[in-house]
Design a protein around this motif. Structure first.
Motif, PDB file in Angstrom:
ATOM      1  N   LEU A 141      27.254   7.268   9.622  1.00 35.73           N
ATOM      2  CA  LEU A 141      25.766   7.310   9.174  1.00 35.73           C
ATOM      3  C   LEU A 141      25.465   8.166   8.116  1.00 35.73           C
ATOM      4  O   LEU A 141      26.194   9.053   7.689  1.00 35.73           O
ATOM      5  CB  LEU A 141      25.031   7.920  10.458  1.00 35.73           C
ATOM      6  N   MET A 142      24.550   7.647   7.295  1.00 29.13           N
ATOM      7  CA  MET A 142      24.079   8.153   5.962  1.00 29.13           C
ATOM      8  C   MET A 142      23.006   9.071   6.040  1.00 29.13           C
ATOM      9  O   MET A 142      22.104   8.849   7.059  1.00 29.13           O
ATOM     10  CB  MET A 142      24.084   7.261   4.760  1.00 29.13           C
ATOM     11  N   PRO A 143      22.694  10.219   5.170  1.00 29.22           N
ATOM     12  CA  PRO A 143      21.521  10.813   5.027  1.00 29.22           C
ATOM     13  C   PRO A 143      20.328  10.088   5.080  1.00 29.22           C
ATOM     14  O   PRO A 143      19.195  10.372   5.708  1.00 29.22           O
ATOM     15  CB  PRO A 143      21.716  11.905   4.000  1.00 29.22           C
ATOM     16  N   SER A 144      20.228   8.969   4.361  1.00 31.20           N
ATOM     17  CA  SER A 144      18.900   8.149   4.290  1.00 31.20           C
ATOM     18  C   SER A 144      18.731   7.302   5.456  1.00 31.20           C
ATOM     19  O   SER A 144      17.582   6.998   5.541  1.00 31.20           O
ATOM     20  CB  SER A 144      19.246   7.142   2.931  1.00 31.20           C
ATOM     21  N   ASP A 145      19.955   7.157   6.290  1.00 28.37           N
ATOM     22  CA  ASP A 145      19.618   6.662   7.416  1.00 28.37           C
ATOM     23  C   ASP A 145      18.731   7.509   8.238  1.00 28.37           C
ATOM     24  O   ASP A 145      18.129   6.792   9.563  1.00 28.37           O
ATOM     25  CB  ASP A 145      20.804   6.100   8.048  1.00 28.37           C
ATOM     26  N   ILE A 146      18.656   8.874   8.186  1.00 28.01           N
ATOM     27  CA  ILE A 146      17.984   9.549   9.048  1.00 28.01           C
ATOM     28  C   ILE A 146      16.555  10.069   8.507  1.00 28.01           C
ATOM     29  O   ILE A 146      15.403   9.720   9.152  1.00 28.01           O
ATOM     30  CB  ILE A 146      18.733  10.771   9.057  1.00 28.01           C
ATOM     31  N   THR A 147      16.555  10.419   6.997  1.00 33.14           N
ATOM     32  CA  THR A 147      15.270  10.871   6.415  1.00 33.14           C
ATOM     33  C   THR A 147      14.341   9.682   5.883  1.00 33.14           C
ATOM     34  O   THR A 147      13.185   9.799   5.877  1.00 33.14           O
ATOM     35  CB  THR A 147      15.701  11.645   5.162  1.00 33.14           C
ATOM     36  N   GLY A 148      15.185   8.463   5.637  1.00 34.98           N
ATOM     37  CA  GLY A 148      14.209   7.453   4.947  1.00 34.98           C
ATOM     38  C   GLY A 148      14.573   6.959   3.612  1.00 34.98           C
ATOM     39  O   GLY A 148      15.341   8.029   2.988  1.00 34.98           O
ATOM     40  N   ALA A 149      14.318   6.144   2.841  1.00 29.98           N
ATOM     41  CA  ALA A 149      14.367   5.828   1.674  1.00 29.98           C
ATOM     42  C   ALA A 149      13.535   5.001   0.896  1.00 29.98           C
ATOM     43  O   ALA A 149      13.032   4.321   1.348  1.00 29.98           O
ATOM     44  CB  ALA A 149      15.893   5.094   1.227  1.00 29.98           C
ATOM     45  N   PRO A 150      13.315   5.087  -0.438  1.00 32.15           N
ATOM     46  CA  PRO A 150      12.191   4.319  -1.167  1.00 32.15           C
ATOM     47  C   PRO A 150      13.075   2.812  -1.289  1.00 32.15           C
ATOM     48  O   PRO A 150      14.217   2.564  -1.621  1.00 32.15           O
ATOM     49  CB  PRO A 150      12.525   4.821  -2.687  1.00 32.15           C
ATOM     50  N   ILE A 151      12.257   1.841  -0.865  1.00 34.01           N
ATOM     51  CA  ILE A 151      12.423   0.424  -1.238  1.00 34.01           C
ATOM     52  C   ILE A 151      11.610  -0.113  -2.106  1.00 34.01           C
ATOM     53  O   ILE A 151      10.173   0.209  -2.446  1.00 34.01           O
ATOM     54  CB  ILE A 151      12.369  -0.205   0.257  1.00 34.01           C
ATOM     55  N   PHE A 152      11.979  -1.287  -2.708  1.00 32.35           N
ATOM     56  CA  PHE A 152      11.041  -2.031  -3.882  1.00 32.35           C
ATOM     57  C   PHE A 152      10.232  -2.864  -2.920  1.00 32.35           C
ATOM     58  O   PHE A 152      10.842  -4.004  -2.258  1.00 32.35           O
ATOM     59  CB  PHE A 152      12.226  -2.622  -4.744  1.00 32.35           C
ATOM     60  N   ASP A 153       8.978  -2.892  -3.279  1.00 32.59           N
ATOM     61  CA  ASP A 153       7.966  -3.931  -2.705  1.00 32.59           C
ATOM     62  C   ASP A 153       7.880  -5.025  -3.693  1.00 32.59           C
ATOM     63  O   ASP A 153       7.199  -4.795  -4.653  1.00 32.59           O
ATOM     64  CB  ASP A 153       6.704  -2.996  -2.467  1.00 32.59           C
ATOM     65  N   MET A 154       8.220  -6.192  -3.311  1.00 32.03           N
ATOM     66  CA  MET A 154       7.878  -7.219  -4.164  1.00 32.03           C
ATOM     67  C   MET A 154       6.611  -7.734  -4.594  1.00 32.03           C
ATOM     68  O   MET A 154       6.241  -8.015  -5.623  1.00 32.03           O
ATOM     69  CB  MET A 154       8.672  -8.321  -3.650  1.00 32.03           C
ATOM     70  N   LYS A 155       5.814  -7.480  -3.801  1.00 28.04           N
ATOM     71  CA  LYS A 155       4.140  -7.648  -3.920  1.00 28.04           C
ATOM     72  C   LYS A 155       3.587  -6.675  -4.826  1.00 28.04           C
ATOM     73  O   LYS A 155       2.715  -7.181  -5.842  1.00 28.04           O
ATOM     74  CB  LYS A 155       3.580  -7.430  -2.435  1.00 28.04           C
ATOM     75  N   THR A 156       3.908  -5.448  -4.797  1.00 27.71           N
ATOM     76  CA  THR A 156       3.200  -4.482  -5.661  1.00 27.71           C
ATOM     77  C   THR A 156       4.233  -4.268  -7.033  1.00 27.71           C
ATOM     78  O   THR A 156       3.900  -3.561  -7.943  1.00 27.71           O
ATOM     79  CB  THR A 156       3.119  -3.260  -4.982  1.00 27.71           C
ATOM     80  N   GLN A 157       5.395  -4.571  -6.916  1.00 26.12           N
ATOM     81  CA  GLN A 157       6.328  -4.614  -7.807  1.00 26.12           C
ATOM     82  C   GLN A 157       6.640  -3.096  -8.005  1.00 26.12           C
ATOM     83  O   GLN A 157       6.874  -2.415  -9.266  1.00 26.12           O
ATOM     84  CB  GLN A 157       5.989  -5.158  -9.192  1.00 26.12           C
ATOM     85  N   GLU A 158       6.653  -2.166  -6.891  1.00 23.49           N
ATOM     86  CA  GLU A 158       6.920  -0.801  -7.199  1.00 23.49           C
ATOM     87  C   GLU A 158       7.767  -0.382  -5.955  1.00 23.49           C
ATOM     88  O   GLU A 158       7.775  -0.965  -4.734  1.00 23.49           O
ATOM     89  CB  GLU A 158       5.338   0.006  -7.098  1.00 23.49           C
ATOM     90  N   PHE A 159       8.321   0.890  -6.095  1.00 24.93           N
ATOM     91  CA  PHE A 159       8.973   1.595  -5.071  1.00 24.93           C
ATOM     92  C   PHE A 159       7.866   2.272  -4.018  1.00 24.93           C
ATOM     93  O   PHE A 159       7.089   2.810  -4.497  1.00 24.93           O
ATOM     94  CB  PHE A 159      10.029   2.531  -5.616  1.00 24.93           C
ATOM     95  N   ARG A 160       8.185   1.980  -2.973  1.00 29.35           N
ATOM     96  CA  ARG A 160       7.370   2.744  -1.870  1.00 29.35           C
ATOM     97  C   ARG A 160       8.599   3.465  -1.098  1.00 29.35           C
ATOM     98  O   ARG A 160       9.533   2.871  -0.808  1.00 29.35           O
ATOM     99  CB  ARG A 160       6.523   1.995  -1.033  1.00 29.35           C
ATOM    100  N   PHE A 161       8.131   4.518  -0.265  1.00 31.92           N
ATOM    101  CA  PHE A 161       8.850   5.239   0.585  1.00 31.92           C
ATOM    102  C   PHE A 161       8.802   4.569   2.192  1.00 31.92           C
ATOM    103  O   PHE A 161       7.517   4.476   2.756  1.00 31.92           O
ATOM    104  CB  PHE A 161       8.560   6.683   0.632  1.00 31.92           C
ATOM    105  N   ARG A 162      10.032   4.388   2.518  1.00 31.86           N
ATOM    106  CA  ARG A 162       9.932   3.803   4.118  1.00 31.86           C
ATOM    107  C   ARG A 162      10.486   4.956   4.820  1.00 31.86           C
ATOM    108  O   ARG A 162      11.586   5.525   4.822  1.00 31.86           O
ATOM    109  CB  ARG A 162      11.008   2.640   4.120  1.00 31.86           C
ATOM    110  N   PRO A 163       9.677   5.553   5.683  1.00 30.65           N
ATOM    111  CA  PRO A 163      10.333   6.604   6.728  1.00 30.65           C
ATOM    112  C   PRO A 163      11.520   6.239   7.685  1.00 30.65           C
ATOM    113  O   PRO A 163      11.094   5.341   7.999  1.00 30.65           O
ATOM    114  CB  PRO A 163       8.976   7.038   7.202  1.00 30.65           C
ATOM    115  N   GLY A 164      12.190   7.169   7.506  1.00 28.87           N
ATOM    116  CA  GLY A 164      13.339   7.230   8.604  1.00 28.87           C
ATOM    117  C   GLY A 164      12.765   7.479  10.099  1.00 28.87           C
ATOM    118  O   GLY A 164      11.767   7.935  10.382  1.00 28.87           O
ATOM    119  N   PRO A 165      13.844   7.298  11.018  1.00 20.41           N
ATOM    120  CA  PRO A 165      13.594   7.714  12.301  1.00 20.41           C
ATOM    121  C   PRO A 165      13.366   9.066  12.565  1.00 20.41           C
ATOM    122  O   PRO A 165      12.854   9.265  13.688  1.00 20.41           O
ATOM    123  CB  PRO A 165      14.959   7.302  13.056  1.00 20.41           C
TER     124      PRO A 165
END
Length: 388
Positions: A141-165
């Protein structure tokens, strides 16, 4: 030839060399039955003449001191009634978790598998109207699996934060000791600050926020000991044991019909509170009166853990702060606007057992932390609190 032999030198008494210096007297901790030697490096000893009949409320069976029929007391009793519809026994677990929730703390549960910890936290979320989340800790299990991580949104062509559990209100961290230290560290800011920082941006969590972490005390293969810094973040360390014969028979009758758990929760358990009410009751509980003599009682218990012979490390000031906050909450649960020594004693073991470390000699002798803490509390004189 006799002149070449050195004449023997007579021993000179110490008092003839200089002024008389009396050795420092040892210090006695009043009401604690403990002798502190003048040398700070010398061991601490219990006084042989400590009174055997000294007031002790550690092991006395007692009913709680109940006060008025307040909103907080009604809420506490209603929550316990709802929990008992699907969860049997485990009073320390139920009361300790509720006290931690309404004190702004977190709990670490130590028990073998199969005692209903997930059911309990899930039921609590349904009753309180709070979001429930669960993380199964594993070695990869990685820290980003807990807190969440930024992902690239293909529609907006920008990174957005995806909240973790971790972005929930009641979080069950199952078998937390199965992950390495870097994953444990991901929870530190979350537990203490109620927020997550990723890529320099801070994301606040919804309140109330309670982490209920579990660990198996039997199985040690493939596990990592929690660092002391994270253990100190937990207000309580609770222990769940096997149910009694009567309780286990009731569990079989209650859950042996193969009814879906989600359906059972929806049909039998009611939502009787809300996050807003929890925050309001938490704020009101902080106004419960703690007399100076009771503050001194808490302080002496915590400080004595640092001088007890069988403890390599004692409790920190955070333990005293947590114990006083928890005593306020427990007093409010019983309808009182003042705390009493019973509140402190009832919560002392869960507050202190994970904050002290046994010496190597005590571990070899097989001594238990709880037994030593009970003996320590017995040595501290119980103050008298007058209700007003």
């Amino acid at each position: 030839m006799s002149s070449s032999a050195a004449a023997p030198v007579a021993a000179v008494p110490a008092q003839s060399i200089g002024p008389t210096v009396n050795p420092p007297e040892p210090t006695v901790i009043e009401g604690a039955g403990i002798l502190l030697p003048a040398d700070p490096d010398a061991p601490v000893h219990a006084l042989d003449d400590a009174p055997e009949n000294q007031t002790s409320i550690v092991d006395m069976p007692r009913e709680p001191v109940v006060g008025r029929d307040t909103e907080t007391r009604q809420l506490f009793e209603s929550i316990c009634d709802q929990i008992s519809k699907v969860f049997v026994g485990q009073r320390e677990l139920v009361e300790g978790t509720l006290v931690a929730l309404f004190s702004g703390g977190h709990v670490l549960i130590e028990s073998v598998p199969g005692l209903g910890k997930t059911l309990f936290v899930r039921t609590l979320g349904k009753i309180l109207g709070c979001d429930f989340g669960r993380i199964q800790f594993t070695a990869d299990l990685m820290p980003s699996d807990i807190t969440g991580a930024p992902i690239f949104d293909m529609k907006t062509q920008e990174f957005r934060f995806r909240p973790g559990p971790v972005f929930t209100q009641l979080l069950l961290a199952d078998e937390i000791n199965r992950s390495p230290a870097k994953t444990h560290a991901a929870l530190l800011e979350t537990m203490q600050e109620r927020r997550v920082t990723v890529d320099g941006q801070t994301h606040d969590l919804d309140l109330p926020f309670l982490v209920v972490a579990t660990q198996n005390p039997i199985e040690s293969e493939g596990t990592y000991n929690l660092p002391e810094a994270q253990l100190d973040r937990f207000l309580f360390k609770l222990r769940a044991d096997y149910p009694s014969e009567e309780q286990e028979a009731k569990i079989l009758m209650m859950h042996g019909d193969q009814v879906d758990l989600t359906k059972k929760l929806n049909d039998e358990v009611e939502t009787i509170s809300s996050p807003e009410q929890i925050l309001r009751v938490t704020d009101e509980s902080s106004r419960v009166r703690v007399e100076p003599v009771l503050v001194n009682y808490i302080n002496r218990i915590v400080r004595l853990t640092r001088q007890w012979p069988q403890f390599y490390m004692g409790a920190s000031p955070r333990a005293g702060i947590g114990l006083m906050q928890a005593a306020r909450t427990l007093a409010a649960f019983y309808g009182r606007d003042y705390a009493v020594p019973d509140d402190v004693v009832q919560l002392a073991l869960p507050t202190l057992r994970h904050r002290v470390m046994l010496t190597a000699e005590a571990e070899v002798e097989g001594q238990q932390v709880d037994d030593l803490l009970r003996e320590l509390i017995r040595r501290v004189e119980v103050p008298r609190i007058e209700a007003s």
